[in-house]
Enzyme design. Structure first.
Site, PDB file in Angstrom:
ATOM      1  N   GLY A  79       0.804  -1.218   0.000  1.00 54.20           N
ATOM      2  CA  GLY A  79       0.000   0.000   0.000  1.00 54.20           C
ATOM      3  C   GLY A  79       0.842   1.275   0.000  1.00 54.20           C
ATOM      4  N   THR A  80       1.914   1.282   0.752  1.00 50.93           N
ATOM      5  CA  THR A  80       2.736   2.490   0.835  1.00 50.93           C
ATOM      6  C   THR A  80       3.313   2.816  -0.543  1.00 50.93           C
ATOM      7  OG1 THR A  80       3.257   1.996   3.130  1.00 50.93           O
ATOM      8  CG2 THR A  80       4.742   3.522   1.985  1.00 50.93           C
ATOM      9  N   ASN A 155      -8.685   3.313   7.944  1.00 55.89           N
ATOM     10  CA  ASN A 155      -8.075   2.238   8.727  1.00 55.89           C
ATOM     11  C   ASN A 155      -8.459   2.289  10.204  1.00 55.89           C
ATOM     12  OD1 ASN A 155      -6.400   4.505   7.859  1.00 55.89           O
ATOM     13  ND2 ASN A 155      -4.932   3.820   9.388  1.00 55.89           N
ATOM     14  N   GLN A 183      -7.721  -0.733   2.964  1.00 52.63           N
ATOM     15  CA  GLN A 183      -8.592  -1.252   4.034  1.00 52.63           C
ATOM     16  C   GLN A 183      -9.968  -1.663   3.533  1.00 52.63           C
ATOM     17  OE1 GLN A 183      -7.750  -2.068   7.008  1.00 52.63           O
ATOM     18  NE2 GLN A 183      -5.785  -1.028   7.302  1.00 52.63           N
ATOM     19  N   SER A 203      -3.086  -3.890  -0.721  1.00 54.30           N
ATOM     20  CA  SER A 203      -1.954  -4.532  -0.052  1.00 54.30           C
ATOM     21  C   SER A 203      -2.374  -5.931   0.391  1.00 54.30           C
ATOM     22  CB  SER A 203      -1.583  -3.676   1.160  1.00 54.30           C
ATOM     23  OG  SER A 203      -0.549  -4.273   1.882  1.00 54.30           O
ATOM     24  N   HIS A 205      -1.217  -7.984   2.753  1.00 48.84           N
ATOM     25  CA  HIS A 205      -1.205  -8.429   4.157  1.00 48.84           C
ATOM     26  C   HIS A 205      -2.406  -7.968   4.967  1.00 48.84           C
ATOM     27  CE1 HIS A 205       0.284  -4.867   6.612  1.00 48.84           C
ATOM     28  NE2 HIS A 205       0.569  -4.432   5.419  1.00 48.84           N
ATOM     29  N   THR A 241      12.885  -7.490  -9.957  1.00 49.73           N
ATOM     30  CA  THR A 241      12.457  -8.884 -10.124  1.00 49.73           C
ATOM     31  C   THR A 241      11.178  -9.140  -9.331  1.00 49.73           C
ATOM     32  OG1 THR A 241      14.740  -9.552 -10.404  1.00 49.73           O
ATOM     33  CG2 THR A 241      13.184 -11.284  -9.766  1.00 49.73           C
ATOM     34  N   CYS A 349       0.343   1.878  12.485  1.00 53.89           N
ATOM     35  CA  CYS A 349       1.557   2.444  11.913  1.00 53.89           C
ATOM     36  C   CYS A 349       2.110   3.555  12.809  1.00 53.89           C
ATOM     37  CB  CYS A 349       1.287   2.957  10.511  1.00 53.89           C
ATOM     38  SG  CYS A 349       0.614   1.686   9.442  1.00 53.89           S
TER      39      CYS A 349
HETATM   40  N1  PLP Z   1      -3.136   2.709   3.345  1.00 52.48           N
HETATM   41  C1  PLP Z   1      -3.908   2.349   4.388  1.00 52.48           C
HETATM   42  C2  PLP Z   1      -5.302   2.881   4.490  1.00 52.48           C
HETATM   43  C3  PLP Z   1      -3.411   1.487   5.365  1.00 52.48           C
HETATM   44  O1  PLP Z   1      -4.173   1.133   6.404  1.00 52.48           O
HETATM   45  C4  PLP Z   1      -2.068   1.017   5.240  1.00 52.48           C
HETATM   46  C5  PLP Z   1      -1.475   0.163   6.295  1.00 52.48           C
HETATM   47  O2  PLP Z   1      -1.840   0.247   7.467  1.00 52.48           O
HETATM   48  C6  PLP Z   1      -1.324   1.410   4.127  1.00 52.48           C
HETATM   49  C7  PLP Z   1      -1.881   2.262   3.204  1.00 52.48           C
HETATM   50  C8  PLP Z   1       0.087   0.929   3.923  1.00 52.48           C
HETATM   51  O3  PLP Z   1       0.071  -0.373   3.410  1.00 52.48           O
HETATM   52  P1  PLP Z   1       1.385  -1.303   3.495  1.00 52.48           P
HETATM   53  O4  PLP Z   1       1.479  -1.759   4.915  1.00 52.48           O
HETATM   54  O5  PLP Z   1       1.111  -2.419   2.564  1.00 52.48           O
HETATM   55  O6  PLP Z   1       2.534  -0.475   3.059  1.00 52.48           O
END
Ligand code: PLP
Length: 413
Positions: A79-80, A155, A183, A203, A205, A241, A349
């Site tokens: 996600g990031t 989130n 989310q 994402s 995970h 890769t 986070c």
């Molecule tokens: N965006 C949202 C709304 C999230 O909740 C998160 C992770 O908590 C992310 C982005 C970041 O995702 P990743 O952990 O895969 O980098």
């Protein structure tokens, strides 16, 4: 989900919005790609072709998940990276960017960084309900606006944003639209065509897939510059890769998520969340963050369900964010942890930071109430016993903490 920790205490994990465990089927799908099918998807020999075919199959699954063409799926690290790619890949000096003040730090920090490259950002605040009013997004637009980015589900509160309406506004204004759907993915059906977005980040995970892998929908023709340069992977949109086991695992998680949306699993999770919420709200001095639908926002869009509950705001099925008067949220997180329950006092986070949640503050909570809020987010494997066990310990822990709380004694602001 109940798990056996090192301490032999049965643990209950209710922090799914921070991360989720692999489902066994996901682990099994990934297993061969670590060892016997270890090939590099770019190699032309058989080993490479096997890996390439696995990535292709995964791409087709993700295309179904997003409702887009295979060629519009780009695999990345999560996600990031997706959020950063939308911002740094599209915005140039002199452009204007519109987002919201309740986004994840992957958007907020990128907006801060790009300010030093001459891109100004407008942060639209939510209503007290946690919902973004699309009219406010429209009002924020300028002739030089190039990108709007709004999250699908928050989130911390689980509140689902009116992305379809924002998509229409973006289309009318000729502005690119990115959705951070991290989310929302796996909790409601994604449909990038209906949402009207150009970019959409997810994402693995957060939906029972592996960490460090994600995918991005990039609508055909969107002039996005790749964040990472090198080889010609992912049609030159993301060099490096391919993480073949991770991509295979993500596809399996997406496939299972699609099933869960149809087989009643998500409805079951919603019923458990509602039971948990109703049980906690029996305690005095408690309430839900993310409620009170303002009249002017009307009914939720199709697919955005309000699962039977006392809360009229559209939310994902697994999340509730509850404030507790006269106690410190972190103290309750620790008390519950010691009893074997994992919940979160805000965005995972930011754990470790003592600053109150920027999301709850943007919704108008004062610092004390924001600090006194807890997020419960259920895995899709959550059970009735998990909920009943939480409901057994929370009242006792709250009563004890209130009795000794400096907040209750008025010594903390
Ligand atoms: N965006 C949202 C709304 C999230 O909740 C998160 C992770 O908590 C992310 C982005 C970041 O995702 P990743 O952990 O895969 O980098």
């Amino acid at each position: 989900m109940t798990s056996e920790g090192d301490s032999l205490v049965k643990r209950v994990y209710m922090d799914a919005n921070a991360t989720t465990p692999l489902l066994p089927e996901v682990m099994e799908a990934m297993r061969p790609y670590w060892m016997e099918r270890f090939g590099n998807a770019s190699s032309i020999h058989l080993d490479g072709q096997q890996a390439h075919a696995a990535v292709d199959r995964a791409r087709a699954t993700l295309a179904e998940f997003f409702n887009c063409h295979d060629a519009e799926v780009v695999f990345n690290s999560g996600g990031t990276e997706g959020d950063n790619t939308a911002i740094f890949g599209l915005l140039r000096p002199g452009d204007h960017f519109v987002t919201t003040s309740i986004e994840h730090s992957a958007i907020l920090a990128a907006a801060e960084r790009i300010a030093s490259h001459g891109v100004e950002t407008t942060f639209v605040a939510p209503q007290p309900s946690g919902l973004i009013d699309p009219a406010e997004i429209r009002r924020a637009l300028r002739p030089e606006t190039r990108l709007i980015s709004v999250m699908l589900a928050n989130n911390e509160t689980g509140v689902l944003q009116p992305v379809e309406e924002i998509g229409r506004i973006a289309r009318e204004a000729g502005v690119f639209f990115h959705i951070d759907a991290v989310q929302g993915a796996g909790k409601i059906p994604l449909d990038v065509r209906r949402f009207g977005c150009h970019l959409c980040s997810i994402s693995a995970h957060k939906m029972h897939g592996p960490k460090g892998v994600g995918a991005m929908f990039v609508r055909r023709g969107t002039p996005i510059e790749s964040l990472i340069v090198g080889g010609s992977h992912e049609r030159r949109r993301r060099a490096g890769t391919e993480n073949v086991p991770g991509i295979v695992g993500m596809a399996k998680a997406a496939e299972l998520a699609l099933l869960s949306l149809e087989d009643g699993t998500i409805d079951r999770v919603a019923a458990l969340r509602n039971r948990l919420e109703a049980g906690i709200l029996k305690l005095s001095g408690t309430g839900v963050n993310g409620a009170h639908l303002p009249q002017n926002l009307g009914a939720p869009a199709p697919g955005f369900r309000i699962w039977e509950s006392t809360n009229p705001v559209p939310r994902v099925a697994n999340t509730t964010n509850i404030w507790f008067d006269q106690l410190e949220g972190e103290a309750l997180v620790i008390a519950l942890d010691l009893k074997g329950f994992a919940v979160s006092g805000g965005s995972a986070c930011h754990s470790g930071a003592t600053e109150p949640s920027h999301v709850l503050m943007a919704m108008g909570l004062n610092k004390t109430r924001a600090r006194a809020s807890l997020r419960f987010s259920l895995l899709k494997t959550a059970t009735e016993a998990d909920v009943e066990n939480v409901l057994k310990v929370v009242p006792e822990a709250v009563e004890h903490l209130r009795a000794i709380s400096p907040v209750a004694a008025g010594t903390l602001g």
